[in-house]
Each structure stands twice: as structure tokens, then as C-alpha cells.
Design a protein around this motif. Structure first.
Motif, PDB file in Angstrom:
ATOM      1  N   ALA A   1       0.825  -1.214   0.000  1.00  0.00           N
ATOM      2  CA  ALA A   1       0.000   0.000   0.000  1.00  0.00           C
ATOM      3  C   ALA A   1       0.854   1.256   0.000  1.00  0.00           C
ATOM      4  CB  ALA A   1      -0.935  -0.007   1.213  1.00  0.00           C
ATOM      5  N   PHE A   2       2.065   1.170   0.519  1.00  0.00           N
ATOM      6  CA  PHE A   2       2.976   2.314   0.560  1.00  0.00           C
ATOM      7  C   PHE A   2       3.229   2.871  -0.848  1.00  0.00           C
ATOM      8  CE2 PHE A   2       7.291   4.145   0.669  1.00  0.00           C
ATOM      9  CZ  PHE A   2       7.195   5.009   1.751  1.00  0.00           C
ATOM     10  N   SER A   3       3.265   1.985  -1.846  1.00  0.00           N
ATOM     11  CA  SER A   3       3.513   2.414  -3.225  1.00  0.00           C
ATOM     12  C   SER A   3       2.324   2.172  -4.140  1.00  0.00           C
ATOM     13  CB  SER A   3       4.733   1.665  -3.784  1.00  0.00           C
ATOM     14  OG  SER A   3       4.449   0.283  -3.916  1.00  0.00           O
ATOM     15  N   GLY A   4       1.173   1.842  -3.573  1.00  0.00           N
ATOM     16  CA  GLY A   4       0.034   1.483  -4.416  1.00  0.00           C
ATOM     17  C   GLY A   4       0.278   0.193  -5.178  1.00  0.00           C
ATOM     18  N   GLY A   5       1.154  -0.658  -4.659  1.00  0.00           N
ATOM     19  CA  GLY A   5       1.484  -1.918  -5.330  1.00  0.00           C
ATOM     20  C   GLY A   5       2.444  -1.747  -6.490  1.00  0.00           C
ATOM     21  N   MET A   6       3.040  -0.569  -6.623  1.00  0.00           N
ATOM     22  CA  MET A   6       3.875  -0.266  -7.785  1.00  0.00           C
ATOM     23  C   MET A   6       5.347  -0.639  -7.597  1.00  0.00           C
ATOM     24  SD  MET A   6       1.869   0.885 -10.142  1.00  0.00           S
ATOM     25  CE  MET A   6       0.087   1.161 -10.113  1.00  0.00           C
ATOM     26  N   MET A   7       5.696  -1.210  -6.449  1.00  0.00           N
ATOM     27  CA  MET A   7       7.047  -1.731  -6.251  1.00  0.00           C
ATOM     28  C   MET A   7       6.960  -3.252  -6.233  1.00  0.00           C
ATOM     29  SD  MET A   7       8.875   0.857  -3.532  1.00  0.00           S
ATOM     30  CE  MET A   7      10.520   0.220  -3.929  1.00  0.00           C
ATOM     31  N   GLY A   8       7.238  -3.855  -7.372  1.00  0.00           N
ATOM     32  CA  GLY A   8       7.069  -5.296  -7.492  1.00  0.00           C
ATOM     33  C   GLY A   8       8.120  -6.097  -6.770  1.00  0.00           C
ATOM     34  N   ARG A   9       9.273  -5.476  -6.500  1.00  0.00           N
ATOM     35  CA  ARG A   9      10.342  -6.206  -5.840  1.00  0.00           C
ATOM     36  C   ARG A   9      10.703  -5.554  -4.506  1.00  0.00           C
ATOM     37  NH1 ARG A   9       9.385 -10.043  -8.924  1.00  0.00           N
ATOM     38  NH2 ARG A   9      10.839 -10.820 -10.492  1.00  0.00           N
ATOM     39  N   SER A  10       9.692  -5.168  -3.754  1.00  0.00           N
ATOM     40  CA  SER A  10       9.956  -4.695  -2.399  1.00  0.00           C
ATOM     41  C   SER A  10      10.642  -5.820  -1.631  1.00  0.00           C
ATOM     42  CB  SER A  10       8.653  -4.265  -1.718  1.00  0.00           C
ATOM     43  OG  SER A  10       7.691  -5.303  -1.771  1.00  0.00           O
ATOM     44  N   PRO A  11      11.404  -5.508  -0.586  1.00  0.00           N
ATOM     45  CA  PRO A  11      12.256  -6.517   0.054  1.00  0.00           C
ATOM     46  C   PRO A  11      11.546  -7.784   0.514  1.00  0.00           C
ATOM     47  CG  PRO A  11      12.881  -4.331   0.788  1.00  0.00           C
ATOM     48  CD  PRO A  11      11.632  -4.155  -0.030  1.00  0.00           C
ATOM     49  N   ASP A  12      10.254  -7.690   0.837  1.00  0.00           N
ATOM     50  CA  ASP A  12       9.566  -8.874   1.347  1.00  0.00           C
ATOM     51  C   ASP A  12       9.454  -9.997   0.321  1.00  0.00           C
ATOM     52  OD1 ASP A  12       7.939  -6.944   0.105  1.00  0.00           O
ATOM     53  OD2 ASP A  12       6.116  -7.698   1.028  1.00  0.00           O
ATOM     54  N   TYR A  13       9.548  -9.672  -0.970  1.00  0.00           N
ATOM     55  CA  TYR A  13       9.446 -10.700  -2.013  1.00  0.00           C
ATOM     56  C   TYR A  13      10.559 -11.735  -1.854  1.00  0.00           C
ATOM     57  CZ  TYR A  13       9.717 -12.839  -6.656  1.00  0.00           C
ATOM     58  OH  TYR A  13       9.787 -13.735  -7.706  1.00  0.00           O
ATOM     59  N   LEU A  14      11.792 -11.272  -1.799  1.00  0.00           N
ATOM     60  CA  LEU A  14      12.910 -12.204  -1.677  1.00  0.00           C
ATOM     61  C   LEU A  14      13.054 -12.759  -0.269  1.00  0.00           C
ATOM     62  CD1 LEU A  14      15.515 -10.463  -3.982  1.00  0.00           C
ATOM     63  CD2 LEU A  14      14.399 -12.651  -4.352  1.00  0.00           C
ATOM     64  N   ASN A  15      12.591 -12.027   0.723  1.00  0.00           N
ATOM     65  CA  ASN A  15      12.670 -12.531   2.099  1.00  0.00           C
ATOM     66  C   ASN A  15      11.922 -13.854   2.250  1.00  0.00           C
ATOM     67  OD1 ASN A  15      14.065 -10.192   2.567  1.00  0.00           O
ATOM     68  ND2 ASN A  15      12.496  -9.235   3.840  1.00  0.00           N
ATOM     69  N   THR A  16      10.789 -13.966   1.556  1.00  0.00           N
ATOM     70  CA  THR A  16      10.013 -15.207   1.650  1.00  0.00           C
ATOM     71  C   THR A  16      10.754 -16.376   1.015  1.00  0.00           C
ATOM     72  OG1 THR A  16       8.792 -14.769  -0.407  1.00  0.00           O
ATOM     73  CG2 THR A  16       7.821 -13.955   1.642  1.00  0.00           C
ATOM     74  N   SER A  17      11.461 -16.113  -0.090  1.00  0.00           N
ATOM     75  CA  SER A  17      12.182 -17.202  -0.744  1.00  0.00           C
ATOM     76  C   SER A  17      13.383 -17.646   0.080  1.00  0.00           C
ATOM     77  CB  SER A  17      12.626 -16.783  -2.146  1.00  0.00           C
ATOM     78  OG  SER A  17      13.570 -15.740  -2.103  1.00  0.00           O
ATOM     79  N   ILE A  18      14.087 -16.672   0.684  1.00  0.00           N
ATOM     80  CA  ILE A  18      15.229 -17.019   1.535  1.00  0.00           C
ATOM     81  C   ILE A  18      14.761 -17.846   2.725  1.00  0.00           C
ATOM     82  CG2 ILE A  18      16.997 -16.058   3.053  1.00  0.00           C
ATOM     83  CD1 ILE A  18      17.594 -15.880   0.030  1.00  0.00           C
ATOM     84  N   MET A  19      13.591 -17.501   3.271  1.00  0.00           N
ATOM     85  CA  MET A  19      13.017 -18.301   4.354  1.00  0.00           C
ATOM     86  C   MET A  19      12.763 -19.728   3.874  1.00  0.00           C
ATOM     87  SD  MET A  19       9.967 -19.863   5.324  1.00  0.00           S
ATOM     88  CE  MET A  19       8.747 -19.033   4.299  1.00  0.00           C
ATOM     89  N   ALA A  20      12.192 -19.870   2.681  1.00  0.00           N
ATOM     90  CA  ALA A  20      11.880 -21.207   2.165  1.00  0.00           C
ATOM     91  C   ALA A  20      13.151 -22.014   1.937  1.00  0.00           C
ATOM     92  CB  ALA A  20      11.073 -21.089   0.880  1.00  0.00           C
ATOM     93  N   PHE A  21      14.161 -21.388   1.349  1.00  0.00           N
ATOM     94  CA  PHE A  21      15.430 -22.093   1.141  1.00  0.00           C
ATOM     95  C   PHE A  21      16.046 -22.507   2.474  1.00  0.00           C
ATOM     96  CE2 PHE A  21      16.336 -19.563  -3.025  1.00  0.00           C
ATOM     97  CZ  PHE A  21      15.401 -20.338  -3.699  1.00  0.00           C
TER      98      PHE A  21
END
Length: 494
Positions: A93-113
Motif C-alpha cells: 500500500a505504501f507504493s500502491g502496489g507499484m514496487m514489485g520487488r519490495s524486500p519482502d518478495y525475496l525474504n520469503t524465498s530465503i526463508m523457504a530455502f
């Protein structure tokens, strides 16, 4: 350290002095350079938001006891998933969804790995170490709130070649050129690091399009994570879509242009303790599915896309009311398309969370079927939402004076008068329509459309993979049973 503030993020980027190039020049400081400073401030705003809303954005680390980013959580209950979704939604919501690669995207994958680390201990010498590396890196990233960019795809050269080794220049795509006691040496390039030079570290994801295990493709099959300022690493950024205009004139482009970069590896040494996969096409091709990283990443993406759809719907409704077209049937019909898209996306997200189950690694993992459907459908729907903005905005998306025009003593009053709406003054209307223009027409907006279309890859390949993986048998059985029943009723079958 725990969750960082915006200032801590900026200080960290400044100290790293990553080698970034843009517009033919080497960037001395990305935090002050015109092409990056505004988006750096925006990312800093995300980190500050963690501390402004800690009840939604943070949780207690299971190892250090410190407050860390909720996007790193290894969910154990459905409530954990709900909380993580709220966190994703706040950042989106901070960017109206316009930041597709905000840090949380990769954080979830690193957690999964990290939580599926034993997956990386299946093949090749030193693989037990690779498993430890994945677990250790998750811990490191979580406890230090590391901001990440990533590369996944090979350069777009000759797609008719099935393997990278068949390319005219087999050393163009990043590959392992040497293995030493200290680590692997990588040369070549990879695409396409979003937020590239304004993050702390680079995660080189395992490419899934290497073809044949145990062949000449294996040198291209690896995964690792290294600091962005590693010797020999260069970020070659595309042209900036932040043109140095005011945030009033370019409300999105002057805030959220994430930048995308080609990554150049020139004799880059990756220490063994940072390697997750080494020369294994087999492991690379299986990583996303078998660690469930693709599910957790998609969960974040669909959360972001729900918010993005909400934002676009708000813009469209505001435009309709601003120029008095909200009573026309064909206009409401178009707005209702976006409303339907929103509700469908919400339904996919709801089902994925409420059908979640504990996976083999002990994580509460969303149901992938609705998420997979959503990630195949949304890229096409986003193009339609863009089209609706342009149709409804019409000439209003072209008759757009700037902030300077409104403040000019000679023409300001004329601009105010000539750009007014049905129930809105000229300045308010133009500001709204400039936002719509930045979503749908500007360089920033067109990058968004292209980005969403290819977010998870080629839509044709994705749809074929979706078809191949879909359980088709129950529906075939339904038809067979119906036809057999019809035959019996006709006396053809006993």
C-alpha cells in the motif's frame, strides 16, 4: 541487529559503495545520485514503516529474541500466514502496489530455502555444506534485515538454442569458470536485477531453463548469495524513469522507479560458505518446487497484486467522479471489470490461506492451486486495467499542465479554469489525472505493464506448465460417466 530503520538502510547502502553504472557513468553514491535517490528514500520509507507499525510488521526472532521483519517468518499456523499477508499488504500500500520487488518478495524465498535446507544436501561433493549455507544465510538475512536483489535469467541472445553452451559465445551467460579451495569463480552476465545497486546483497537464483542434467549446461547451474560490493561485480542499470521532475508531476516515477540492471561477473569469487548449488542442473530445476519457495513467493506477489488492483480501482472511480461520467452504463461496466478482477484475486488469496497445510519442512504453506491460477491470470488482467484507465481518461490524460504551470502568475489562473472537473478544481483534477497517466502511459507505467506481463516468465510457457500440471482426470471421468449414463438410457449399454 534486528529490523532496520530507513536511516540504517541508507547508511548501509552508502558504505557498501557498490559498483553501479547508469547513463554511461559510474555512480559514486547511489543514495544521492538523481537516478536513485528518490527510490532509495522510498525503500527507506518501507523500513521506517516497520517501526511505525511494529504490531503488523515485526515479530520476535526465534533465535535472538529481537524484533525482526515479519516477511522473514517461517509460518507455523494459518494465523502466521494471515499476519504475513497483512505485512505484505502494508508494504504494498505504501507504493500502491507499484514496487514489485519490495524486500519482502525475496525474504520469503530465503526463508523457504533456509527452512528446506536439507534439499540442497542431495547431490555433489560438499553438499552437506550447501545445506548449512542455506540455513545460515536465512538466519543472517533475517537477523540483519538484509535488503536483497536477485538475478534469474540468462541474457536474451539466441533463444533458438536449447542450451547456453550452444550460444555463439558460450561464456556470455554467467557460468562457473573455475573451482578453487576458497570458492567458485564466476564470469559472464545475468538478468535482471530489480532494485539492483540499491540493495545490500545479490542472490543468484538457480535458473530453471538449463536443459540436460550432467551435461555442458551444468557450469551454468548454480545458486549463491554475495554482497553487492564483491570485487568484479558490476550493476549495469537501464535508463532511469525518474526524470528529475517533481513528485507532483510524476507521482509514481519520481518515487518508485525500482531500476533494473544487467549483472556483470568478472572473475567474481564466491566463497564456498555462500554457495547453495554448484554445477547441478538437476537441483536447479527442482529448487523452487521442492523447497516450496515458489509458493511463498507467489503468496507475497498475490498480496501485492490485490493491493495494486485496489489502488487502480480507486484511481478509476475517482476519475469517473471527477469528470461526471460515473452515471454512464458503459463507464460503470468498465469499472465493474476491475471490481470483478479484485474480488477474484481476493478469493484466490483467501482460498490459498484457508486451505494451507503444514509441509514436509514444518511450515504452514498456502495452497498453491489458487495462487498458481492467480499468477497466470493477473498478468493479462493488468493489461486490461491499464486499457480501461486510458479509455476513461481519454484527452484528459494528454491535457496535463505541470506544477510549474499552476504556480505561474501569467497562466496559472487560466490553467486552473480550463482543467477543472465536474466537482473538482483544476489543480486537484490534474494531479489525479497525472497519477492515472503515470500508471498507464508514462515510461514508468509502461514498464509496469511489461513487468507484470512477464513477472513469473513467459505467459505461454507458464500456461503450458499450468496445463501439464493440472489434474485433468476427474473432469475427463465426469464426461465419461455422463456419456455412459446416456448410452444406458438409450439402451446401447446393458
Amino acid at each position: 541487529m534486528g529490523a532496520r530503520t530507513g536511516k540504517e538502510y541508507i547508511d548501509g547502502i552508502k558504505k557498501r559503495q557498490t559498483e553501479v553504472w547508469i547513463h554511461g557513468e559510474k555512480v559514486e553514491d547511489v543514495t544521492t545520485h538523481p537516478a536513485f535517490k528518490n527510490v532509495v528514500e522510498s525503500v527507506a520509507g518501507l523500513y521506517d514503516l516497520q517501526h511505525e507499525k511494529p504490531e503488523k510488521m515485526l515479530y520476535t526472532s526465534p533465535t535472538s529474541g529481537q524484533k525482526v521483519g515479519l516477511s522473514f517468518i517461517a509460518p507455523k499456523t494459518k494465523e502466521d500466514l494471515f499476519k504475513r499477508r497483512e505485512m505484505h499488504s502494508e508494504w504494498a500500500a505504501f507504493s500502491g502496489g507499484m514496487m514489485g520487488r519490495s524486500p519482502d518478495y525475496l525474504n520469503t524465498s530465503i526463508m523457504a530455502f533456509g527452512t528446506a535446507s536439507q534439499f540442497f544436501a542431495q547431490e555433489g561433493g560438499g553438499s552437506d555444506q550447501f545445506a548449512k549455507n542455506a540455513a545460515n544465510y536465512y538466519e543472517y538475512a533475517r537477523e540483519n534485515d538484509i535488503s536483497l536483489t536477485h538475478t534469474l535469467i540468462h541474457p536474451q541472445v539466441n533463444r533458438s538454442k536449447l542450451t547456453q553452451s550452444e550460444q555463439k559465445d558460450p561464456f556470455l551467460s554467467a557460468r562457473i569458470t573455475k573451482k578453487t579451495e576458497d570458492g567458485i569463480i564466476v564470469n559472464g552476465c545475468r538478468l535482471l536485477a530489480t532494485l539492483g545497486g540499491i540493495t545490500d546483497e545479490l542472490v543468484v537464483f538457480p535458473s530453471t531453463i538449463n536443459r540436460t542434467p550432467g551435461t555442458t549446461d551444468d557450469p551454468f547451474a548454480f545458486a549463491f548469495a554475495i554482497p553487492n560490493n564483491t570485487k568484479g561485480l558490476k550493476f549495469l542499470s537501464r535508463e532511469s524513469f525518474d526524470y528529475g521532475k517533481s513528485k507532483w508531476d510524476h507521482p509514481l516515477g519520481a518515487r518508485f522507479d525500482e531500476s533494473d540492471a544487467i549483472i556483470s561477473f568478472e572473475d567474481v569469487l564466491v566463497p564456498w560458505e555462500r554457495v547453495f548449488v554448484c554445477e547441478s542442473t538437476n537441483i536447479c530445476n527442482r529448487t523452487y518446487a521442492e523447497t516450496n519457495a515458489v509458493i511463498h513467493m507467489t503468496h507475497q506477489v498475490i498480496c501485492k497484486n490485490v493491493v495494486k488492483t485496489e489502488f487502480i480501482l480507486g484511481v478509476v472511480i475517482s476519475m469517473m467522479e471527477a469528470i461526471g461520467i460515473d452515471q454512464f452504463m458503459h463507464v460503470k461496466e468498465k469499472a465493474s471489470e476491475i471490481m470483478v478482477i479484485l474480488e477474484v484475486m481476493r478469493s484466490h488469496l483467501f482460498k490459498s490461506e484457508h486451505n494451507a497445510k503444514i509441509d514436509q519442512y514444518g511450515n504452514m504453506t498456502p495452497d498453491f492451486e489458487p495462487l498458481n491460477a492467480a499468477r497466470n491470470w493477473f498478468p493479462k488482467m493488468y493489461q486490461r486495467m491499464n486499457e480501461i484507465i486510458k479509455i476513461l481518461g481519454a484527452s484528459g490524460l494528454m491535457a496535463l499542465p505541470t506544477e510549474a504551470d499552476f504556480s505561474n502568475t501569467d497562466v496559472g489562473s487560466l490553467v486552473h479554469r480550463y482543467t477543472q472537473g465536474a466537482n473538482i478544481n483544476g489543480e486537484e483534477k490534474v494531479q489525479l489525472f497525472r497519477l492515472a497517466w503515470d500508471i498507464s502511459i508514462s515510461a514508468f507505467g509502461n514498464r509496469q505493464a511489461l513487468y507484470e506481463y512477464y513477472f513469473f516468465g513467459d505467459p505461454v510457457r507458464m500456461s503450458n506448465a499450468y496445463y501439464d500440471g493440472f489434474n485433468k482426470q476427474p473432469y475427463k471421468d465426469m464426461v465419461s460417466e455422463f456419456l455412459n449414463r446416456a448410452k444406458k438410457e438409450a439402451g446401447i449399454l446393458s
